[in-house]
Structures are given as C-alpha cells and as structure tokens.
Design a protein around this motif. Structure first.
Motif, mmCIF file in Angstrom:
data_model
loop_
_atom_site.group_PDB
_atom_site.id
_atom_site.type_symbol
_atom_site.label_atom_id
_atom_site.label_comp_id
_atom_site.label_asym_id
_atom_site.label_seq_id
_atom_site.Cartn_x
_atom_site.Cartn_y
_atom_site.Cartn_z
ATOM 1 N N THR A 133 0.830 -1.209 0.000
ATOM 2 C CA THR A 133 0.000 0.000 0.000
ATOM 3 C C THR A 133 0.864 1.257 0.000
ATOM 4 O OG1 THR A 133 -1.742 -1.155 1.215
ATOM 5 C CG2 THR A 133 -1.803 1.251 1.236
ATOM 6 N N PHE A 134 1.926 1.241 0.793
ATOM 7 C CA PHE A 134 2.832 2.391 0.852
ATOM 8 C C PHE A 134 3.459 2.661 -0.509
ATOM 9 C CE2 PHE A 134 7.142 4.087 1.425
ATOM 10 C CZ PHE A 134 6.855 5.280 2.087
ATOM 11 N N THR A 135 3.885 1.603 -1.206
ATOM 12 C CA THR A 135 4.490 1.764 -2.529
ATOM 13 C C THR A 135 3.478 2.298 -3.527
ATOM 14 O OG1 THR A 135 6.021 -0.058 -2.078
ATOM 15 C CG2 THR A 135 5.711 0.562 -4.381
ATOM 16 N N ASN B 263 6.543 -4.599 -10.106
ATOM 17 C CA ASN B 263 7.253 -5.505 -9.205
ATOM 18 C C ASN B 263 6.424 -5.860 -7.974
ATOM 19 O OD1 ASN B 263 9.538 -5.558 -10.831
ATOM 20 N ND2 ASN B 263 10.577 -3.920 -9.716
ATOM 21 N N TRP B 264 5.619 -4.906 -7.526
ATOM 22 C CA TRP B 264 4.895 -5.076 -6.274
ATOM 23 C C TRP B 264 3.510 -5.698 -6.426
ATOM 24 C CZ3 TRP B 264 6.176 -4.570 -1.202
ATOM 25 C CH2 TRP B 264 7.408 -3.998 -0.902
ATOM 26 N N ILE C 179 10.944 1.967 -2.460
ATOM 27 C CA ILE C 179 11.435 0.591 -2.406
ATOM 28 C C ILE C 179 11.159 -0.046 -3.763
ATOM 29 C CG2 ILE C 179 11.291 -1.627 -1.219
ATOM 30 C CD1 ILE C 179 10.002 -0.076 1.143
ATOM 31 N N GLU C 180 12.225 -0.404 -4.451
ATOM 32 C CA GLU C 180 12.086 -0.859 -5.835
ATOM 33 C C GLU C 180 11.423 -2.224 -5.951
ATOM 34 O OE1 GLU C 180 15.019 -2.033 -9.586
ATOM 35 O OE2 GLU C 180 15.751 -0.720 -7.987
ATOM 36 N N HIS C 181 11.753 -3.135 -5.053
ATOM 37 C CA HIS C 181 11.290 -4.513 -5.212
ATOM 38 C C HIS C 181 10.951 -5.109 -3.851
ATOM 39 C CE1 HIS C 181 11.065 -8.618 -6.721
ATOM 40 N NE2 HIS C 181 11.167 -8.133 -7.948
ATOM 41 N N PRO C 182 9.946 -5.979 -3.749
ATOM 42 C CA PRO C 182 9.588 -6.599 -2.466
ATOM 43 C C PRO C 182 10.766 -7.297 -1.782
ATOM 44 C CG PRO C 182 7.892 -7.055 -4.085
ATOM 45 C CD PRO C 182 9.013 -6.382 -4.823
ATOM 46 N N ILE D 18 16.543 2.123 -9.671
ATOM 47 C CA ILE D 18 15.395 2.970 -9.971
ATOM 48 C C ILE D 18 15.333 4.190 -9.050
ATOM 49 C CG2 ILE D 18 12.872 3.073 -9.796
ATOM 50 C CD1 ILE D 18 12.734 0.353 -11.052
ATOM 51 N N ARG D 19 15.626 3.999 -7.780
ATOM 52 C CA ARG D 19 15.515 5.103 -6.815
ATOM 53 C C ARG D 19 16.443 6.253 -7.180
ATOM 54 N NH1 ARG D 19 17.829 6.089 -1.578
ATOM 55 N NH2 ARG D 19 19.005 4.138 -1.765
#
Length: 495
Positions: free
Chosen positions: A22-24, A176-177, A236-239, A120-121
């Motif tokens: 949810t945050f992402t 990704n997410w 955060i790019e990836h879980p 990505i960041r």
C-alpha cells in the motif's frame, strides 16, 4: 485483557506485506502526480502569453468616446508576452509543445534501456530534480524579462528529456509489487495520478497566471523537486529489498498469456517469494522487446490514442477561452473536468478488461465510441456552458480510458510475458517502447493543432477523429484474436 480499539484492530488486520504494498502504491502515485503537475502549466499560461488585442480602455471626453489600447505592463505588450504577441502566436505556442513532446518521445526510448541498468531510486530521484530545475527555468523567463523564443524552446526540450525518467521507473516499481490478478483495476486506480496531476497543475498554474505567470512554473518546479527528496528517502524498488513476498507475475510459473490464458499455479507456489528471480537475467535488447507478441500493435495504437489525449492536454484551455470567451484562469479551471472524466475512464477500462480478460477489445470499444463523441463535443460545446461541462466529462473518460489501460496494465502484462522466461528486467524497456511510440503521437497532435486551429477548430476535431479511427485499426488483429480465443474456449466447454 481489554478489547483492542477499532483503529488498532484495523491496523493489525493487514499483513506486513500489505502495508508495504500500500505504501508503494501511494508513494509512486504521488511521485507521478508531481510529474504531470509540472507539465500542465504551459497549457494554462498560453492564454496569458498571447492576449487578444481587443482589450481596450475607454476614455470618456466631453465630445465623445476615444478608444485606446491598455498600457503595457513593464514585461509585456498589450497583446501578451513577446514573442508570443504576434499574429502567428498559435504556431509559436505549438512549437513549444512540439519541442517538449518530441524530446520526450526520443528520450523515452533511451530512458527504459538506461533505467534497467541503474537503480530505480537514484535514476528517478535525479530525473525529478532535473525536471524541477527546467520547469522553474521556463518561469524564470518572466522574472528576468527574457523574450527569446529559443530560451523557452530549450527549456522545453531539456524538460522533455529529463521527464522521461518518470514513467518507466514508476511502472517497473508498481509492476514488481503487484501481480496480474486484478491488475486492470489496480492500475486503473493508480493511473488516475495522470488526471490528478493535471487537475492540480491547472489549479496551481491558474492561481498565478493572471498576476505573475512565472510562478505558475516555479511553484510546480519546487513541488516536483521536493517529491524527488521523498523518492530518494522512501522508494522501495522490489519486495525482496525488504524481505516481502512477491506477487509479481515475473515468475514464469504464475504467468498468464496476454490476454486469454488463466493462471494455473498459486502465487505462493515457489515458497521463496521473489528471491533469485533475476539471477542470470540480463537486460532485454530493444529488438528483443519488439518481438514480444502485442508490443508493436499496442505501441502503434497508443501513438494515435496519445495524440488525441495530449492535444486536449495542451490546447483545451485555449479552445475554451475562444469558444466560451473566458479568461485564462477560468478556462484552466474548467478544463480540469476533462481530467476528472479521465479518472473514471481509466478505472472503468481497468474493471472491464479484468472482467472480460480482453485488454484489446476493451480499448477498441472505447475508441469506437470516442470518435463520434468528439464530433458531438465540437458541436455541443458551442451551445453553452452546461453543455461544455457534460461533454468534457464524457470525452475525458472515453479518450483517457484506452490511453490509461495501454500505458499501465497492458505494458505490465507485456513486460512480464511468458516469452521473457521470468526476466524481471524487461518491464522498463517494454514500457519505454510503448510509451515512447505513444509520445511520438503526443508530439504530433499539439503541433498539428497549432497548424489547423487558425483555419477553424472544426478541423482540429476532424484530425482527432481520424486519429481515433487509426488507433482502433491497429488493434483489429488483436481484437480478432481475443474474440476467436473466447469462442474456442466456449466451444471447448460445451464439449
């Protein structure tokens, strides 16, 4: 033991993975809101860069009435801001649009390839700082009394190039997410950032447009720079970066063929989340991405769909000013209704495509209805304010629905196609190819509008209707394939 308060029960009812997801979702939504917020001011300020020279001051005298032009402000002529105060102002304003969008189209093809090879960041943060700088640079022309056309064109070109860092980055991150299950609905909701950004950009730019139009660019430039700080601190790019379970469909065991095959294995089948999914996977080549089934067709469709959408984005406030005879601020405020309709259109397209499992057919239906609706808009909008409001909402939904679906859910589907064999690094390139091709249309639309509008706005609408028909034409093969697969599945069930 006392009963937990309802709010705490709500918080604890969600898993750690769900909170991160949810945050992402919210963070990437806000990041791209700031991108579109910083693109919108130029369309609002056009009405101020060129004012109708009919603004006159009436001075009464004893023997009659004498009419004189209003005195010029220190930084402008009575017809607007030099060099846009000339009779060819529409072509000059069109050149500004074309400069930004052409640079954006060229840069997009490179951005996806570069983005796959950088974190990505960092890539997105740098792009947001640069976007803030060049957006504000355009507004500084007001404060430093700059009247060189090339200054404004170079600011637009530079901004167009750095803005390409945004879309491949946020789509890759959200892809990704979030898995494929309800991707149409999720990305339909998420893609409303485009319309929300346009609305906020219109309101912010409109607040200063009549008094100090330089701030209409400087303030959005500051906002996107501040959001860049948020990106650097929190994205955060990836879980796997926070030891979360991946629901991404990059895993070949969970992949569904676009658009008709059903997933046959549980998302949790591999028990290890997302670890190791990218091991040994190199970034995909440009030609390799083009060979993915559906990429070429959807890219060409988006070329014409985005042509229509961006013509509205850059020229709608000026059209409303001419037709409704409103000032630049009120025209900008009214134009936000097109984006309100776009929010509902994107969500509707996502819901329908999820239910039907047919992305191309959903786009085709909306494009088919959009073409005659554009003709109605050109006719009905001249009948009064209320008619314009209704048609703006309807056209916004039909125009932005296919555009939103292709740039989000379809791009994510194709970027995780089974032919990629789980290569998670392909999504950025596929997204860049589709949106880059669409951006060619986005560059052509406002340019053509600049050339056609002096001969009458009806010609602009004819151009938009032809573009919608062409977008539908490029989808016909995929629509036929979807319908044939659906028929085959029905016959199989009967037997």
């Amino acid at each position: 033991m006392a009963e937990l308060p309802p709010g705490i029960r709500l918080i604890t009812s969600f898993t750690r993975d769900q909170w991160y997801r949810t945050f992402t979702f919210v963070l990437t939504f806000l990041l791209y809101v700031s991108f579109h917020l910083s693109r919108k001011p130029i369309s609002i300020v056009k009405g101020e860069l060129h004012k109708h020279c009919a603004a006159l001051q009436v001075l009464e005298h004893e023997n009659g009435v004498q009419i004189q032009p209003l005195k010029s402000l220190p930084n402008e002529s009575h017809c607007g801001w030099e060099p846009f105060d000339q009779s060819n102002y529409k072509q000059l304003l069109g050149a500004l649009d074309y400069s930004f969008l052409c640079a954006y189209a060229v840069g997009m093809y490179l951005s996806g390839i570069i983005g796959e090879r950088l974190p990505i960041r960092y890539y997105l943060t740098g792009g947001m700082f640069a976007s803030g700088l060049f957006t504000a640079m355009f507004g500084l022309g007001y404060f430093y009394d700059i009247h060189s056309l090339w200054f404004y064109i170079m600011a637009q070109i530079a901004n167009g190039l750095v803005q390409t860092t945004g879309w491949p980055s946020v789509v890759t991150c959200i892809g990704n997410w979030f898995g494929k299950g309800r991707r149409g609905l999720i990305m339909g909701l998420w893609n409303s950032h485009t319309s929300v950004g346009n609305i906020l950009g219109s309101l912010i730019a409109g607040y200063w447009v009549s008094t100090c139009w330089g701030l209409s660019f400087v303030v959005p430039g500051i906002i996107i720079s501040l959001m860049g700080i948020g990106c650097f601190l929190f994205l955060i790019e990836h879980p796997k970066d926070v030891n979360c379970t991946s629901t991404s469909s990059n895993d070949p065991a969970t992949h569904c063929l676009l658009p008709n095959e059903k997933c046959t294995k549980s998302l949790n089948h591999n028990n290890g989340g997302c670890e190791g999914i990218e091991n040994g996977k190199s970034a995909i080549s440009f030609t390799g991405a083009l060979q993915i089934p559906g990429v070429v067709e959807f890219s060409l469709c988006l070329l014409f769909a985005k042509l229509v959408s961006y013509t509205f984005l850059f020229w709608l406030p000026l059209y409303i000013t001419n037709v409704e005879h409103l000032d630049a601020k009120r025209a900008g405020d009214l134009s936000t209704l097109f984006d309100v309709g776009g929010i509902f259109g994107g969500i509707l397209a996502g819901v329908i495509s999820d239910r039907l499992k047919k992305r191309a057919t959903t786009c085709g239906m909306m494009l088919l209805i959009a073409a005659p609706t554009l003709y109605l808009f050109s006719a009905i909008s001249k009948m009064g304010f209320e008619a314009t409001v209704v048609m703006l909402l309807i056209c916004g939904a039909l125009v932005n629905g296919p555009y939103a679906l292709i740039t989000t859910a379809v791009s994510a589907d194709l970027g995780t196609h089974k032919t990629l064999k789980g290569n998670a690094r392909a999504l950025s390139t596929v997204t860049a190819i589709i949106d880059g091709t669409g951006s060619v249309g986005a560059a052509l639309g406002p340019l053509l509008a600049g050339f056609l509008s002096p001969s009458g706005w009806n010609n602009v609408f004819y151009m938009l209707m032809i573009a919608d028909a062409c977008a539908l034409l490029f989808l016909l093969r995929l629509i036929r394939k979807e319908l044939r697969c659906s028929l085959d599945q029905s016959l199989f069930k009967e037997h």
